[in-house]
Design a protein around this motif. Structure first.
Motif, PDB file in Angstrom:
ATOM      1  N   ARG A  23      -7.100  -1.712  -7.341  1.00 57.98           N
ATOM      2  CA  ARG A  23      -7.152  -2.547  -6.429  1.00 57.98           C
ATOM      3  C   ARG A  23      -8.169  -2.874  -5.380  1.00 57.98           C
ATOM      4  O   ARG A  23      -9.083  -2.246  -5.259  1.00 57.98           O
ATOM      5  CB  ARG A  23      -5.918  -2.397  -5.362  1.00 57.98           C
ATOM      6  N   PRO A  24      -8.399  -4.429  -5.192  1.00 55.81           N
ATOM      7  CA  PRO A  24      -9.658  -4.489  -4.051  1.00 55.81           C
ATOM      8  C   PRO A  24      -9.510  -3.621  -2.807  1.00 55.81           C
ATOM      9  O   PRO A  24      -8.243  -3.120  -2.346  1.00 55.81           O
ATOM     10  CB  PRO A  24      -9.265  -5.888  -3.621  1.00 55.81           C
ATOM     11  N   PRO A  25     -10.541  -2.799  -2.352  1.00 56.45           N
ATOM     12  CA  PRO A  25     -10.528  -2.063  -1.364  1.00 56.45           C
ATOM     13  C   PRO A  25      -9.761  -2.640  -0.089  1.00 56.45           C
ATOM     14  O   PRO A  25      -9.227  -1.811   0.844  1.00 56.45           O
ATOM     15  CB  PRO A  25     -11.970  -1.800  -0.883  1.00 56.45           C
ATOM     16  N   TRP A  26      -9.828  -3.923   0.080  1.00 56.52           N
ATOM     17  CA  TRP A  26      -9.224  -4.664   1.352  1.00 56.52           C
ATOM     18  C   TRP A  26      -7.565  -4.705   1.208  1.00 56.52           C
ATOM     19  O   TRP A  26      -7.215  -5.386   1.989  1.00 56.52           O
ATOM     20  CB  TRP A  26      -9.939  -5.987   1.581  1.00 56.52           C
ATOM     21  N   ASP A  27      -7.079  -4.453  -0.156  1.00 54.36           N
ATOM     22  CA  ASP A  27      -5.630  -4.692  -0.102  1.00 54.36           C
ATOM     23  C   ASP A  27      -5.190  -3.415  -0.128  1.00 54.36           C
ATOM     24  O   ASP A  27      -4.562  -2.632  -0.849  1.00 54.36           O
ATOM     25  CB  ASP A  27      -5.376  -5.238  -1.618  1.00 54.36           C
ATOM     26  N   ALA A  28      -4.509  -3.056   1.080  1.00 54.58           N
ATOM     27  CA  ALA A  28      -3.963  -1.883   1.891  1.00 54.58           C
ATOM     28  C   ALA A  28      -2.339  -1.954   1.500  1.00 54.58           C
ATOM     29  O   ALA A  28      -1.468  -1.238   1.444  1.00 54.58           O
ATOM     30  CB  ALA A  28      -4.062  -1.516   2.973  1.00 54.58           C
ATOM     31  N   LEU A  29      -1.851  -3.439   1.113  1.00 55.17           N
ATOM     32  CA  LEU A  29      -0.539  -3.598   0.844  1.00 55.17           C
ATOM     33  C   LEU A  29      -0.086  -3.836  -0.485  1.00 55.17           C
ATOM     34  O   LEU A  29       1.276  -3.990  -0.750  1.00 55.17           O
ATOM     35  CB  LEU A  29      -0.379  -4.908   1.808  1.00 55.17           C
ATOM     36  N   GLY A  30      -0.848  -3.520  -1.385  1.00 55.42           N
ATOM     37  CA  GLY A  30      -0.516  -3.594  -2.905  1.00 55.42           C
ATOM     38  C   GLY A  30      -0.064  -4.870  -3.330  1.00 55.42           C
ATOM     39  O   GLY A  30       0.865  -5.340  -4.194  1.00 55.42           O
ATOM     40  N   ALA A  31      -0.459  -5.945  -2.648  1.00 59.69           N
ATOM     41  CA  ALA A  31      -0.157  -7.408  -2.716  1.00 59.69           C
ATOM     42  C   ALA A  31      -0.900  -8.047  -3.955  1.00 59.69           C
ATOM     43  O   ALA A  31      -0.261  -9.140  -4.384  1.00 59.69           O
ATOM     44  CB  ALA A  31      -0.245  -8.165  -1.564  1.00 59.69           C
ATOM     45  N   PHE A  32      -2.134  -7.658  -4.133  1.00 59.75           N
ATOM     46  CA  PHE A  32      -2.917  -8.285  -5.363  1.00 59.75           C
ATOM     47  C   PHE A  32      -2.873  -7.565  -6.586  1.00 59.75           C
ATOM     48  O   PHE A  32      -2.613  -6.330  -6.656  1.00 59.75           O
ATOM     49  CB  PHE A  32      -4.317  -8.244  -4.817  1.00 59.75           C
ATOM     50  N   VAL A  33      -3.137  -8.300  -7.796  1.00 62.22           N
ATOM     51  CA  VAL A  33      -2.989  -7.677  -9.056  1.00 62.22           C
ATOM     52  C   VAL A  33      -4.209  -6.678  -9.160  1.00 62.22           C
ATOM     53  O   VAL A  33      -5.275  -6.875  -8.582  1.00 62.22           O
ATOM     54  CB  VAL A  33      -3.234  -8.784  -9.892  1.00 62.22           C
ATOM     55  N   PRO A  34      -3.796  -5.615  -9.826  1.00 58.78           N
ATOM     56  CA  PRO A  34      -4.753  -4.262  -9.830  1.00 58.78           C
ATOM     57  C   PRO A  34      -5.917  -4.730 -10.894  1.00 58.78           C
ATOM     58  O   PRO A  34      -5.703  -3.884 -11.850  1.00 58.78           O
ATOM     59  CB  PRO A  34      -4.047  -3.228  -9.996  1.00 58.78           C
ATOM     60  N   ALA A  35      -6.752  -5.788 -10.769  1.00 58.16           N
ATOM     61  CA  ALA A  35      -7.787  -6.042 -11.508  1.00 58.16           C
ATOM     62  C   ALA A  35      -8.750  -6.852 -10.624  1.00 58.16           C
ATOM     63  O   ALA A  35      -8.493  -7.117  -9.646  1.00 58.16           O
ATOM     64  CB  ALA A  35      -7.010  -7.016 -12.637  1.00 58.16           C
ATOM     65  N   PRO A  36      -9.857  -6.981 -11.461  1.00 56.17           N
ATOM     66  CA  PRO A  36     -10.862  -7.801 -10.887  1.00 56.17           C
ATOM     67  C   PRO A  36     -10.425  -9.248 -10.340  1.00 56.17           C
ATOM     68  O   PRO A  36      -9.590  -9.846 -10.980  1.00 56.17           O
ATOM     69  CB  PRO A  36     -12.016  -8.072 -11.924  1.00 56.17           C
ATOM     70  N   GLN A  37     -10.885  -9.580  -9.088  1.00 55.45           N
ATOM     71  CA  GLN A  37     -10.402 -10.787  -8.195  1.00 55.45           C
ATOM     72  C   GLN A  37     -11.105 -11.809  -8.489  1.00 55.45           C
ATOM     73  O   GLN A  37     -12.591 -11.753  -8.136  1.00 55.45           O
ATOM     74  CB  GLN A  37      -9.753 -10.274  -6.794  1.00 55.45           C
ATOM     75  N   PRO A  38     -10.513 -13.202  -8.497  1.00 53.63           N
ATOM     76  CA  PRO A  38     -11.413 -14.351  -8.226  1.00 53.63           C
ATOM     77  C   PRO A  38     -11.511 -14.390  -6.871  1.00 53.63           C
ATOM     78  O   PRO A  38     -10.510 -14.428  -6.141  1.00 53.63           O
ATOM     79  CB  PRO A  38     -10.583 -15.345  -8.944  1.00 53.63           C
ATOM     80  N   GLN A  39     -12.643 -14.724  -6.212  1.00 48.62           N
ATOM     81  CA  GLN A  39     -13.100 -15.174  -5.201  1.00 48.62           C
ATOM     82  C   GLN A  39     -13.933 -16.249  -5.135  1.00 48.62           C
ATOM     83  O   GLN A  39     -15.100 -16.267  -5.422  1.00 48.62           O
ATOM     84  CB  GLN A  39     -13.630 -13.845  -4.332  1.00 48.62           C
TER      85      GLN A  39
END
Length: 426
Positions: A23-39
């Motif tokens: 998960r992205p290090p800024w996602d403490a909520l488990g809200a985002f897909v555990p994979a590389p993220q589009p930004q």
């Protein structure tokens, strides 16, 4: 921490540890897909410049696989070649995409408890589910990880998480916003929706997504003259929910006229209409995904598998009968609303269930939820959920349904009314 993790760590093992590491290090909520993220940065100028958004993982983002909440689906699909038009429109309007959020498998659930990826944290109702299937999008906005987020609403997947997480959410008129580049579930009910933490931004996003020149698409709050109160819908709410929502119904009456009490279901009960909704939905789901399921034999979580198995048992005769009844239901509701009335009802029958609720408890709750959400779905009407009430310290939404294609005026009223409510709270 979600319920699956709690159980696993009690046993000395955490099967979600690898996912957490991804998960992205800024996602403490488990809200985002555990994979590389589009930004992806948005346009330097535009009505949404300076804002950030997330997209439910059923929206295509160029260069990324649209995973749809299921690892077998993700493995069997190539990265998207282009952005879904809704994503591109928001980027062109100046918003920055910060990532893709978790969804229930193939968007077929209202709970938000992902068997494969865990349950996103509901920061406004700790220990309770965020609601699905747009669970990650709702959790991300509630937790401040994005200013707004795209989700979808087939059977309530914007309205229910909005209520559970204390957010504003809109399910638009069916067909108002393109579904191109978005995984379908049941096309006769599927809509693109979004969450925000304030009504003004909800309306601004609507000005972009609903189409038309910006100056012409923001709507007018003054259109609405009458208030209808769906008594059979309120009867499905818990006593505590009814009591918490009552003062806000009173304030709506002060702004409009004393509510005209109606039954949303002219014949039978809302539960009867919920089953008609489910029969139509089931036929459409199997037409959309049945062949892929038969060929791939994907690994679903137990509750999702049970739901797809049930959908496969619904016959075309059942679907045809429900479709015919739907048209009468939609016509009557359109006549009741006319061009100047709003229909008031609870967004959900109560606050979010606990993450430790049993499967039986969640099934019973789901029936009451769908009895409420199927009203707008069957009638193809826009519905906004407003985070006005609380029960036991947890959020509870009040909803307004408007006539078809009056989304902009509905959003304008929501902003004006909630601005008044905020002043009253000060």
């Amino acid at each position: 921490m979600n319920d699956q993790k709690q159980a696993a760590e009690t046993d000395g093992a955490n099967p979600f540890a690898a996912l957490d590491a991804g998960r992205p290090p800024w996602d403490a909520l488990g809200a985002f897909v555990p994979a590389p993220q589009p930004q992806i940065a948005g346009s330097a100028t535009g009505p949404l410049a300076g804002s950030t958004f997330a997209a439910k993982d059923i929206f295509d983002v160029a260069g990324f696989v649209t995973g749809c909440g299921n690892p077998d689906w993700a493995r069997g699909h190539a990265p998207a070649e282009r952005h879904a038009p809704t994503v591109q429109t928001l980027l062109d309007a100046g918003a920055e995409l910060v990532g893709k959020t978790i969804t229930d498998e193939l968007a077929y659930s209202l709970n938000g408890q992902s068997f494969h990826y865990g349950t996103p944290t509901n920061v406004n109702a700790p220990g309770r589910i965020p609601g699905g299937s747009s669970s990650g999008s709702a959790a991300a906005v509630a937790g401040g990880l994005a200013d707004f987020a795209l989700g979808s609403d087939t059977g309530g997947s914007i309205r229910v998480p909005a209520s559970y997480c204390g957010l504003y959410g809109l399910r638009p008129t069916h067909g108002r916003i393109t579904l191109e580049g978005v995984m379908p579930l049941a096309p006769g009910f599927d809509t693109v929706g979004w969450f925000t933490r304030d009504a003004a931004l909800l309306r601004r996003v609507g000005g972009v997504l609903l189409g038309g020149p910006q100056a012409e698409s923001l709507g007018s709050a003054g259109r609405w003259k009458r208030l209808l109160l769906a008594e059979d819908a309120f009867a499905l709410a818990t006593p505590a929910a009814q009591a918490a929502l009552a003062p806000f119904v009173g304030r709506l009456e002060q702004r409009l006229l004393p509510a005209e009490k109606i039954a949303a279901a002219e014949t039978g009960t809302l539960a009867d209409w919920m089953w008609r909704f489910r029969h139509i939905q089931a036929r459409e789901i199997m037409a959309t995904h049945g062949a892929w399921i038969a060929e791939t034999k994907p690994s679903f979580g137990p509750e999702t598998q049970e739901r797809f198995d049930w959908a496969a048992t619904i016959t075309e005769d059942q679907g045809a009968s429900a479709r015919e009844a739907r048209e009468g239901f939609a016509k009557r509701l359109a006549e009741l609303l006319g061009d100047d009335a709003l229909l008031c009802l609870p967004s959900a029958p109560g606050i979010a269930p606990r993450t430790t609720s049993t499967a039986e408890e969640l099934v019973a709750h789901r029936g009451a939820v769908l009895s409420l959400t199927s009203i707008a779905g069957l009638a193809r009407l826009p519905q906004v959920s407003l985070p006005l009430a609380k029960v036991e310290g947890c959020p509870l939404g009040l909803s307004l349904i408007a006539p078809a294609d009056c989304d902009e005026d509905l959003l304008a009223f929501a902003e004006a009314f909630c601005a008044t409510e905020e002043r009253l709270d000060i």
